[in-house]
Design an enzyme around this catalytic site. Structure first.
Site, PDB file in Angstrom:
ATOM      1  N   ASP A  49     -22.888 -10.608  22.855  1.00  0.00           N
ATOM      2  CA  ASP A  49     -22.657  -9.193  22.572  1.00  0.00           C
ATOM      3  C   ASP A  49     -23.919  -8.418  22.925  1.00  0.00           C
ATOM      4  OD1 ASP A  49     -20.283  -7.823  20.553  1.00  0.00           O
ATOM      5  OD2 ASP A  49     -22.066  -6.622  21.036  1.00  0.00           O
ATOM      6  N   THR A 141      -7.178  -6.527  27.237  1.00  0.00           N
ATOM      7  CA  THR A 141      -5.984  -5.959  27.864  1.00  0.00           C
ATOM      8  C   THR A 141      -6.398  -5.078  29.030  1.00  0.00           C
ATOM      9  OG1 THR A 141      -5.036  -5.876  25.660  1.00  0.00           O
ATOM     10  CG2 THR A 141      -3.891  -4.655  27.400  1.00  0.00           C
ATOM     11  N   LYS A 226       1.510  -8.256  28.556  1.00  0.00           N
ATOM     12  CA  LYS A 226       0.848  -7.544  27.448  1.00  0.00           C
ATOM     13  C   LYS A 226       1.115  -6.055  27.558  1.00  0.00           C
ATOM     14  CE  LYS A 226      -1.914  -6.657  24.107  1.00  0.00           C
ATOM     15  NZ  LYS A 226      -1.642  -7.009  22.717  1.00  0.00           N
ATOM     16  N   ARG A 233       6.985  -0.726  22.881  1.00  0.00           N
ATOM     17  CA  ARG A 233       6.754  -0.149  21.549  1.00  0.00           C
ATOM     18  C   ARG A 233       6.677   1.381  21.643  1.00  0.00           C
ATOM     19  NH1 ARG A 233       5.726  -2.314  16.744  1.00  0.00           N
ATOM     20  NH2 ARG A 233       4.121  -1.564  15.320  1.00  0.00           N
ATOM     21  N   GLY A 277      -1.067   6.454  17.833  1.00  0.00           N
ATOM     22  CA  GLY A 277      -2.509   6.422  18.109  1.00  0.00           C
ATOM     23  C   GLY A 277      -2.994   5.026  18.420  1.00  0.00           C
ATOM     24  N   CYS A 280      -4.261   1.124  22.124  1.00  0.00           N
ATOM     25  CA  CYS A 280      -3.292   0.257  22.797  1.00  0.00           C
ATOM     26  C   CYS A 280      -2.014   0.979  23.184  1.00  0.00           C
ATOM     27  CB  CYS A 280      -2.983  -0.925  21.884  1.00  0.00           C
ATOM     28  SG  CYS A 280      -4.463  -1.679  21.247  1.00  0.00           S
ATOM     29  N   ARG A 426       4.046   9.149   7.514  1.00  0.00           N
ATOM     30  CA  ARG A 426       4.101   7.703   7.745  1.00  0.00           C
ATOM     31  C   ARG A 426       5.091   7.007   6.804  1.00  0.00           C
ATOM     32  NH1 ARG A 426       2.834   7.680  12.649  1.00  0.00           N
ATOM     33  NH2 ARG A 426       0.683   8.235  13.165  1.00  0.00           N
TER      34      ARG A 426
HETATM   35  N1  NAI Z   1      -8.258  -4.160  18.327  1.00  0.00           N
HETATM   36  C1  NAI Z   1      -7.029  -4.621  18.503  1.00  0.00           C
HETATM   37  O1  NAI Z   1      -6.124  -4.523  17.652  1.00  0.00           O
HETATM   38  C2  NAI Z   1      -6.695  -5.287  19.788  1.00  0.00           C
HETATM   39  C3  NAI Z   1      -7.570  -5.219  20.887  1.00  0.00           C
HETATM   40  N2  NAI Z   1      -7.207  -5.862  22.039  1.00  0.00           N
HETATM   41  C4  NAI Z   1      -8.101  -5.832  23.202  1.00  0.00           C
HETATM   42  O2  NAI Z   1      -9.305  -6.551  22.879  1.00  0.00           O
HETATM   43  C5  NAI Z   1     -10.416  -6.005  23.584  1.00  0.00           C
HETATM   44  C6  NAI Z   1     -11.571  -5.837  22.648  1.00  0.00           C
HETATM   45  O3  NAI Z   1     -11.137  -4.955  21.659  1.00  0.00           O
HETATM   46  P1  NAI Z   1     -11.832  -4.969  20.224  1.00  0.00           P
HETATM   47  O4  NAI Z   1     -12.313  -6.337  19.866  1.00  0.00           O
HETATM   48  O5  NAI Z   1     -10.920  -4.253  19.303  1.00  0.00           O
HETATM   49  O6  NAI Z   1     -13.155  -4.069  20.513  1.00  0.00           O
HETATM   50  P2  NAI Z   1     -14.363  -3.808  19.502  1.00  0.00           P
HETATM   51  O7  NAI Z   1     -14.869  -2.459  19.839  1.00  0.00           O
HETATM   52  O8  NAI Z   1     -13.984  -4.144  18.114  1.00  0.00           O
HETATM   53  O9  NAI Z   1     -15.452  -4.915  19.956  1.00  0.00           O
HETATM   54  C7  NAI Z   1     -15.999  -4.926  21.256  1.00  0.00           C
HETATM   55  C8  NAI Z   1     -17.349  -5.639  21.197  1.00  0.00           C
HETATM   56  O10 NAI Z   1     -17.807  -5.805  22.539  1.00  0.00           O
HETATM   57  C9  NAI Z   1     -19.179  -5.509  22.588  1.00  0.00           C
HETATM   58  N3  NAI Z   1     -19.511  -5.121  23.955  1.00  0.00           N
HETATM   59  C10 NAI Z   1     -19.288  -3.937  24.557  1.00  0.00           C
HETATM   60  N4  NAI Z   1     -19.726  -3.993  25.826  1.00  0.00           N
HETATM   61  C11 NAI Z   1     -20.215  -5.250  26.034  1.00  0.00           C
HETATM   62  C12 NAI Z   1     -20.792  -5.930  27.130  1.00  0.00           C
HETATM   63  N5  NAI Z   1     -20.965  -5.307  28.311  1.00  0.00           N
HETATM   64  N6  NAI Z   1     -21.172  -7.214  26.983  1.00  0.00           N
HETATM   65  C13 NAI Z   1     -20.988  -7.845  25.802  1.00  0.00           C
HETATM   66  N7  NAI Z   1     -20.449  -7.260  24.715  1.00  0.00           N
HETATM   67  C14 NAI Z   1     -20.076  -5.977  24.844  1.00  0.00           C
HETATM   68  C15 NAI Z   1     -19.378  -4.393  21.572  1.00  0.00           C
HETATM   69  O11 NAI Z   1     -20.737  -4.344  21.166  1.00  0.00           O
HETATM   70  C16 NAI Z   1     -18.425  -4.827  20.463  1.00  0.00           C
HETATM   71  O12 NAI Z   1     -19.092  -5.662  19.538  1.00  0.00           O
HETATM   72  C17 NAI Z   1      -9.905  -4.706  24.205  1.00  0.00           C
HETATM   73  O13 NAI Z   1      -9.653  -4.941  25.561  1.00  0.00           O
HETATM   74  C18 NAI Z   1      -8.556  -4.450  23.543  1.00  0.00           C
HETATM   75  O14 NAI Z   1      -7.662  -3.876  24.458  1.00  0.00           O
HETATM   76  C19 NAI Z   1      -6.035  -6.579  22.158  1.00  0.00           C
HETATM   77  C20 NAI Z   1      -5.166  -6.666  21.079  1.00  0.00           C
HETATM   78  C21 NAI Z   1      -5.428  -6.032  19.840  1.00  0.00           C
HETATM   79  C1  SAJ Z   2       3.513  -4.408  20.396  1.00  0.00           C
HETATM   80  C2  SAJ Z   2       2.678  -4.352  19.197  1.00  0.00           C
HETATM   81  O1  SAJ Z   2       3.106  -4.541  18.102  1.00  0.00           O
HETATM   82  N1  SAJ Z   2       1.406  -4.057  19.406  1.00  0.00           N
HETATM   83  C3  SAJ Z   2       0.517  -3.979  18.284  1.00  0.00           C
HETATM   84  C4  SAJ Z   2      -0.402  -2.780  18.456  1.00  0.00           C
HETATM   85  O2  SAJ Z   2      -1.194  -2.722  17.318  1.00  0.00           O
HETATM   86  P1  SAJ Z   2      -1.848  -1.315  16.864  1.00  0.00           P
HETATM   87  O3  SAJ Z   2      -3.058  -1.687  16.110  1.00  0.00           O
HETATM   88  O4  SAJ Z   2      -1.963  -0.416  18.033  1.00  0.00           O
HETATM   89  O5  SAJ Z   2      -0.801  -0.692  15.816  1.00  0.00           O
HETATM   90  P2  SAJ Z   2       0.749  -0.279  15.935  1.00  0.00           P
HETATM   91  O6  SAJ Z   2       1.401  -0.775  14.717  1.00  0.00           O
HETATM   92  O7  SAJ Z   2       1.341  -0.671  17.223  1.00  0.00           O
HETATM   93  O8  SAJ Z   2       0.673   1.336  15.816  1.00  0.00           O
HETATM   94  C5  SAJ Z   2       0.285   2.116  16.898  1.00  0.00           C
HETATM   95  C6  SAJ Z   2       0.580   3.571  16.504  1.00  0.00           C
HETATM   96  O9  SAJ Z   2       2.007   3.794  16.494  1.00  0.00           O
HETATM   97  C7  SAJ Z   2       2.425   4.276  15.226  1.00  0.00           C
HETATM   98  N2  SAJ Z   2       3.726   3.667  14.965  1.00  0.00           N
HETATM   99  C8  SAJ Z   2       3.845   2.310  14.942  1.00  0.00           C
HETATM  100  C9  SAJ Z   2       5.074   1.740  14.757  1.00  0.00           C
HETATM  101  C10 SAJ Z   2       6.218   2.562  14.585  1.00  0.00           C
HETATM  102  O10 SAJ Z   2       7.347   2.096  14.406  1.00  0.00           O
HETATM  103  N3  SAJ Z   2       6.063   3.928  14.611  1.00  0.00           N
HETATM  104  C11 SAJ Z   2       4.839   4.498  14.807  1.00  0.00           C
HETATM  105  O11 SAJ Z   2       4.737   5.727  14.816  1.00  0.00           O
HETATM  106  C12 SAJ Z   2       1.331   3.872  14.253  1.00  0.00           C
HETATM  107  O12 SAJ Z   2       1.244   4.767  13.173  1.00  0.00           O
HETATM  108  C13 SAJ Z   2       0.083   3.973  15.127  1.00  0.00           C
HETATM  109  O13 SAJ Z   2      -0.381   5.295  15.191  1.00  0.00           O
HETATM  110  O14 SAJ Z   2      -1.183  -2.927  19.624  1.00  0.00           O
HETATM  111  C14 SAJ Z   2      -1.967  -4.141  19.693  1.00  0.00           C
HETATM  112  C15 SAJ Z   2      -2.691  -4.169  21.017  1.00  0.00           C
HETATM  113  O15 SAJ Z   2      -2.037  -4.318  22.032  1.00  0.00           O
HETATM  114  O16 SAJ Z   2      -3.902  -4.109  20.973  1.00  0.00           O
HETATM  115  C16 SAJ Z   2      -1.023  -5.314  19.633  1.00  0.00           C
HETATM  116  O17 SAJ Z   2      -1.759  -6.507  19.808  1.00  0.00           O
HETATM  117  C17 SAJ Z   2      -0.296  -5.244  18.308  1.00  0.00           C
HETATM  118  O18 SAJ Z   2       0.539  -6.392  18.170  1.00  0.00           O
END
Ligand code: NAI
Ligand code: SAJ
Length: 447
Positions: A49, A141, A226, A233, A277, A280, A426
């Site tokens: 990191d 992603t 993905k 959704r 919001g 994703c 919500r």
């Molecule tokens: N947060 C979620 O619910 C989900 C996120 N993802 C994907 O996972 C990926 C990471 O997301 P999060 O873990 O939520 O992000 P995050 O913001 O929580 O963590 C990212 C980390 O990467 C580090 N970082 C940034 N630039 C860097 C670099 N150049 N080299 C090394 N480390 C670096 C940051 O310091 C931070 O600690 C994104 O592509 C997101 O699309 C996929 C599914 C769910």
């Molecule tokens: C398809 C799917 O369920 N994707 C999930 C989603 O997680 P995320 O943290 O974005 O939350 P979310 O429950 O999808 O909500 C996204 C937004 O949509 C709103 N929301 C959600 C579900 C719904 O029926 N109606 C609605 O208005 C939520 O309030 C929020 O503002 O996006 C993640 C991602 O792709 O990073 C994914 O890994 C999660 O499994």
């Protein structure tokens, strides 16, 4: 130990015996749980990191991600066992690792225009430590085609693709359930540059994921899986919002109708609400829109427009509720409950609260805000005044489904409020309970 050429069973054996090293780039909400799970299953793991505080905390066995149940123990146990360590030196890590996983932010602007600098930065560092037989996996992603766009950077190592393996294995999880999801809530999707790399990567993920692996015919197909999950959704949330607004016009309770309709196995109406919001769901559709050349993703675009119109719709509901008790929005005190985009996670990307607060203020309302995961400074950054009580409030607007808001003491609140209006963006409050204690209660799909 180089894994290319090994069978998945041999990889699993080597994994459990700690015979190879995995570097995970990005120790955030997704990367640290993954790194800890890899270590817990026997691998030697190096977390990379750029944030020195994050690295230092991990090396002390400390988990810095508050929203992940079980992660504290997983990190502590594996750092103490010597299987998990962290560094800011991405080149050093690449030199030592046999597998490099890229899980840094793939952020975008609101129109899905990617900011891939973190990914390119990591790829460049990996290229300076890449060895023959190594495997590079992107889990972050990204728009279909992005993983393969890293090949020229990785080939700066002097190796050609084929001498190293490339794969995409999208992170199908969400904050709050990452460990559960990574270890087997859903099968892992994997696409790779060649059969031997695919076989090795299947071995890696079958080691940690009880639900197994779905191999895809290409890296790009894996990326599309993905993205399509997210588009599905977003489009379905837009359908729920559109039908809910129709229900308002026809005096129906949308959730009552949706709940009954969803008893049919082919119907999965989602939840209407204040908007969509996060990093994703509102973003992935733009990957499809921006990459469309001959096709015209009309439905995907329209769904985005509908969902982005919901914050305004919630303000309209608020105006109508105030008018129903003879109050104009101008001069009324409105408490916005929720600044984050959803409950349980402190993320603000495209949070509904932001446009709602802005529009309320344009109409001359006095706007307050509270969020259990936020601070006074967060509220002020949104343009609202932080408020931890309900005194002299005319209307409450709920924009995030935090657990705390599901347990609001409605009777106590009615004593404090000046006018008793709840706009439940919500669907977290029971309408009957609210009406019983004298609230005017509205939500998207019930007026
Ligand atoms: N947060 C979620 O619910 C989900 C996120 N993802 C994907 O996972 C990926 C990471 O997301 P999060 O873990 O939520 O992000 P995050 O913001 O929580 O963590 C990212 C980390 O990467 C580090 N970082 C940034 N630039 C860097 C670099 N150049 N080299 C090394 N480390 C670096 C940051 O310091 C931070 O600690 C994104 O592509 C997101 O699309 C996929 C599914 C769910
Ligand atoms: C398809 C799917 O369920 N994707 C999930 C989603 O997680 P995320 O943290 O974005 O939350 P979310 O429950 O999808 O909500 C996204 C937004 O949509 C709103 N929301 C959600 C579900 C719904 O029926 N109606 C609605 O208005 C939520 O309030 C929020 O503002 O996006 C993640 C991602 O792709 O990073 C994914 O890994 C999660 O499994």
């Amino acid at each position: 130990m180089k894994l290319i050429g090994m069978s998945r069973e041999e990889v699993k054996e080597a994994f459990r015996n700690g015979e190879f090293t995995i570097a995970v780039y990005g120790m955030g909400k997704m990367g640290l749980p993954l790194a800890a799970v890899f270590a817990d299953h026997g691998a030697n793991v190096i977390g990379v990191d750029i944030n020195e505080k994050v690295v230092e905390a991990i090396n002390r066995g400390k988990n810095h991600i508050n929203e992940e149940p079980g992660l504290d123990e997983l990190v502590k146990r594996n750092v103490e066992a010597g299987r998990l360590r962290a560094t800011t030196d991405g080149v050093w890590a690449a030199k030592r690792a046999d597998v490099m996983v890229i899980l840094v932010p793939t952020l975008t602007d609101e129109r899905g225009n990617m900011k891939l600098e973190p990914v390119y930065d990591v790829a460049e560092k990996i290229s300076r430590g890449l060895e023959k037989g190594d495997i590079v996996i992107t889990e972050a992603t990204m728009p279909p085609g992005t993983t393969e766009s890293l090949v020229p950077i990785l080939e700066k190592s002097g190796l050609k693709l084929g001498e190293f393996g490339l794969a995409h294995a999208p992170e199908r999880t969400m904050t709050g359930t990452a460990i559960r999801d990574i270890t087997g809530q859903y099968p892992k999707i994997v696409g790779a540059s060649d059969e031997k790399t695919l076989e090795a990567v299947i071995g890696i993920y079958e080691t940690i994921n009880r639900k197994g692996v779905i191999p895809m015919s290409s890296i790009k197909a894996a990326e599309a899986v993905k993205v399509f999950e997210g588009v599905y959704r977003d489009v379905n949330i837009a359908l729920a919002n559109e039908l809910a607004m129709w229900c308002e016009e026809h005096g129906l309770d949308a959730l009552e109708v949706f709940k009954a309709a969803n008893t049919q196995p082919y119907c999965h109406l989602h939840m209407p609400g204040a908007g969509v919001g996060g990093h994703c769901i509102p973003v992935y559709p733009w990957f499809v829109i921006n990459l469309a050349r001959k096709t015209n993703p009309r439905l995907t675009k329209t769904a985005r427009e509908i969902n982005d119109s919901m914050p305004h719709h919630v303000v309209e509901l608020t105006v109508k509720a105030l008018n129903s008790v003879g109050k104009p929005l101008k001069g009324s005190s409105i408490l916005v409950l929720g600044l984050t985009f959803r409950g349980g996670v402190r993320e603000f990307m495209k949070a509904a609260a932001k446009p709602i607060i802005e529009e309320l203020k344009e109409w001359g309302a006095k706007v307050y805000a509270y969020d259990p995961l936020c601070t006074r400074e967060d509220a002020e950054r949104f343009g609202a005044e932080w408020k931890e009580d309900f005194k002299d409030v005319d209307a409450v607007i709920i924009t995030a489904d935090h657990k705390e808001f599901k347990e609001l003491d409605l009777e106590r609140i009615t004593e404090e409020m000046r006018t008793r209006i709840i706009v439940d963006g919500r669907n977290v409050i029971d309408p009957q309970k609210a009406k019983k204690v004298g609230f005017v209660y509205v939500r998207v799909g019930l007026v």
